[in-house]
Design a protein around this motif. Structure first.
Motif, PDB file in Angstrom:
ATOM      1  N   GLY A  34      31.895  39.653  30.963  1.00 22.30           N
ATOM      2  CA  GLY A  34      32.338  40.468  29.862  1.00 22.30           C
ATOM      3  C   GLY A  34      34.094  40.145  30.133  1.00 22.30           C
ATOM      4  O   GLY A  34      34.375  39.132  30.365  1.00 22.30           O
ATOM      5  N   SER A  35      34.654  41.084  29.283  1.00 23.04           N
ATOM      6  CA  SER A  35      36.336  40.940  29.266  1.00 23.04           C
ATOM      7  C   SER A  35      36.630  42.378  29.809  1.00 23.04           C
ATOM      8  O   SER A  35      36.047  43.074  30.255  1.00 23.04           O
ATOM      9  CB  SER A  35      36.503  41.069  27.704  1.00 23.04           C
ATOM     10  N   ASP A  36      38.056  42.104  30.067  1.00 25.10           N
ATOM     11  CA  ASP A  36      38.647  43.302  30.681  1.00 25.10           C
ATOM     12  C   ASP A  36      38.000  43.797  31.871  1.00 25.10           C
ATOM     13  O   ASP A  36      37.805  44.949  32.127  1.00 25.10           O
ATOM     14  CB  ASP A  36      38.996  44.679  29.785  1.00 25.10           C
ATOM     15  N   LEU A  37      37.706  42.729  32.938  1.00 24.89           N
ATOM     16  CA  LEU A  37      36.852  43.229  34.189  1.00 24.89           C
ATOM     17  C   LEU A  37      37.773  43.536  35.016  1.00 24.89           C
ATOM     18  O   LEU A  37      37.582  44.192  36.228  1.00 24.89           O
ATOM     19  CB  LEU A  37      36.181  41.866  34.662  1.00 24.89           C
ATOM     20  N   GLY A  38      39.210  43.861  34.924  1.00 26.06           N
ATOM     21  CA  GLY A  38      39.984  44.377  35.909  1.00 26.06           C
ATOM     22  C   GLY A  38      40.829  43.465  36.548  1.00 26.06           C
ATOM     23  O   GLY A  38      41.064  42.079  36.257  1.00 26.06           O
ATOM     24  N   THR A  39      41.024  43.589  37.772  1.00 29.76           N
ATOM     25  CA  THR A  39      41.528  42.828  38.964  1.00 29.76           C
ATOM     26  C   THR A  39      40.860  42.498  40.222  1.00 29.76           C
ATOM     27  O   THR A  39      39.788  42.976  40.397  1.00 29.76           O
ATOM     28  CB  THR A  39      43.171  43.281  39.388  1.00 29.76           C
ATOM     29  N   ALA A  40      41.015  41.504  40.769  1.00 34.37           N
ATOM     30  CA  ALA A  40      40.166  40.918  42.216  1.00 34.37           C
ATOM     31  C   ALA A  40      41.255  40.147  42.920  1.00 34.37           C
ATOM     32  O   ALA A  40      42.388  39.663  42.436  1.00 34.37           O
ATOM     33  CB  ALA A  40      39.345  40.277  41.538  1.00 34.37           C
ATOM     34  N   PRO A  41      41.040  40.002  44.266  1.00 37.98           N
ATOM     35  CA  PRO A  41      41.925  39.306  44.996  1.00 37.98           C
ATOM     36  C   PRO A  41      42.252  37.852  44.661  1.00 37.98           C
ATOM     37  O   PRO A  41      43.308  37.487  44.739  1.00 37.98           O
ATOM     38  CB  PRO A  41      41.248  39.401  46.476  1.00 37.98           C
TER      39      PRO A  41
END
Length: 472
Positions: A34-41
């Motif tokens: 999807g889009s705008d999945l947030g953040t991740a390390p």
């Protein structure tokens, strides 16, 4: 939801769809699209790149016994490293039985060779050379139950070729167990006859390898294998088809409703028999079986891919060093083509060749490329949907591709154990730049970053494609 890694800004392609989206990975699996999945390390910028399922090469030979004094060029470390640089995330090599051997012991031996030595995931096909009652009645059914759900038989080669009676017995086990049957279709007696006649005429150079196994040898064996499979009502994969006549045997069988599948390889799209005519044994670099044919056969193989007669595009990677007395320049090989080690490397170049010659030249679509190099392999050999696609829940086996990158194939760019590539000097457009297995980079921006032993052995389910027509 929290992710370990997000691949952002790329164009995702599967066997059915192409779309722009981000890929969220957690615990080694694809967790969100999807889009705008947030953040991740870990944020991977895939802007301008294709995000494809990692290639599955379901026809490779690694660390395989090759006759007295002959040594295969790749062990599992070098072969899987080379495969990873070629955009592959899984290979299916063969555990090859020889006459008199326990099939179970052969499998154990290949595990010893592979365990802790792979950069990408592996699973084993079985090769049945000794179709004894003990093997077919006990060992083979038990191994299929344990996840070795495909096996191959040969109709040629001394010590490997099965009689029609033995073929029928093996096919019966395939039908009863639900395993996928693979067949190398060439007529052994015809090859021996032609080889003897060529040698008696003094025609011993590498060019005559092709003349010793011409198209009718492959066409007849393909027809015979299909006829035997029809008697038993067992699905079957005809591997490494090299020409239009053998292709048409498969097409006719499919038109009759038989579950017969076909595979072809890069050598049948890019090489011809004239390549085997090099001086000073240079032609030995191109000796493989079936041999490369002619331009008409190349076109026929492209049509087989385009028309769906061939559902798999594999490398048949079978590597030997060229400048090596334990490889292509084996002393006996200089006396006759009969003794030249049979096989060529190709696991690293399979995908760039098909992408460039197929997708970029408009012969096949990007989605067909994914099907032919990953998804169909997973479906055929009991790995789907765990492998072979990009979807929520499947393993995060992903290759990032620069579709516009121009590369001239050269041995200096290769990462395997051979000292040559049969595709030297071929210019391609489209190149895998990064490869990720179960969410971990093995190759990143053209550099090896994965650890030896990061690849795992994967047991397989029975394929839906291997179900007999009566059960379909």
């Amino acid at each position: 939801m929290t992710f370990d890694t997000i691949i952002r800004g790329g164009t995702v392609a599967t066997a059915s769809d192409t779309f722009s989206c981000d890929v969220g990975i957690a615990g080694g699996r694809i967790a969100a699209l999807g889009s705008d999945l947030g953040t991740a390390p870990e944020i991977v910028d895939a802007t301008g790149l294709l995000v494809l399922p990692g290639g599955i090469d379901s026809h490779v030979h690694i660390s395989q016994p090759s006759g007295p004094g002959i040594v295969m060029a790749d062990d599992f470390a070098s072969a899987t490293r080379s495969a990873a640089f070629g955009g592959n995330t899984m290979v299916l090599p063969f555990a090859m039985q020889q006459k008199g051997e326990s099939l179970r012991e052969v499998v154990k031996d290949y595990h010893r060779k592979a365990d802790g030595q792979c950069y990408i995931d592996v699973s084993f096909h079985l090769i049945i050379a000794d179709a004894s009652d003990a093997v077919l009645g006990q060992e083979l059914p038990a191994l299929v139950h344990d996840g070795y759900t495909s096996f191959k038989v040969f109709m040629t080669y001394e010590g490997l070729a099965l009689s029609d009676m033995e073929m029928l017995k093996v096919m019966t086990v395939a039908r009863e167990t639900g395993a996928m049957m693979m067949v190398h279709a060439e007529n052994y007696d015809a090859i021996r006859f032609l080889t003897d006649r060529l040698e008696q005429a003094g025609k011993t150079g590498t060019l005559y390898h092709g003349a010793s196994r011409p198209i009718p040898v492959e066409r007849e064996a393909t027809h015979r294998a299909i006829s035997l499979a029809e008697l038993i009502d067992v699905p079957m994969m005809i591997v490494h088809v090299s020409n239009g006549q053998a292709r048409d045997e498969i097409a006719r069988a499919r038109a009759r409703g038989l579950k017969i599948y076909g595979e072809t390889c890069p050598q049948y799209l890019m090489l011809t028999e004239r390549d085997m005519d090099g001086l000073n044994m240079e032609g030995a670099k191109y000796v493989c079986s079936p041999p490369p044919r002619d331009k008409e056969s190349q076109q026929a193989c492209w049509e087989g891919l385009q028309q769906g007669i061939f559902s798999l595009f594999s490398s048949d990677h079978c590597p030997f060093r060229y400048d090596d007395p334990q490889g292509k320049l084996a002393p006996k090989g200089k006396t006759s083509f009969r003794w030249v080690p049979n096989g060529i490397p190709g696991v690293e170049t399979r995908l760039p060749i098909l992408f460039s010659e197929g997708v970029n030249k408009g012969r096949i679509s990007l989605n067909e490329f994914v099907a032919l190099t990953a998804t169909n392999h997973a479906r055929t050999y009991g790995l789907y949907p765990k492998k072979g696609t990009i979807a929520v829940g499947c393993d995060a086996d992903i290759a990032l591709w620069d579709a516009k990158r121009e590369v001239t194939i050269s041995q200096s760019l290769m990462h395997g154990g051979t000292d040559y590539t049969p595709y030297e000097g071929i210019k391609v457009t489209g190149w895998p730049v990064s490869t990720m297995v179960r969410g971990q980079f093995v190759v990143r921006d053209g550099e090896l970053v994965g650890k030896l032993g990061g690849g795992a052995y994967v047991p397989r389910e029975k394929s839906e494609l291997a179900k007999p027509r009566a059960n379909s």
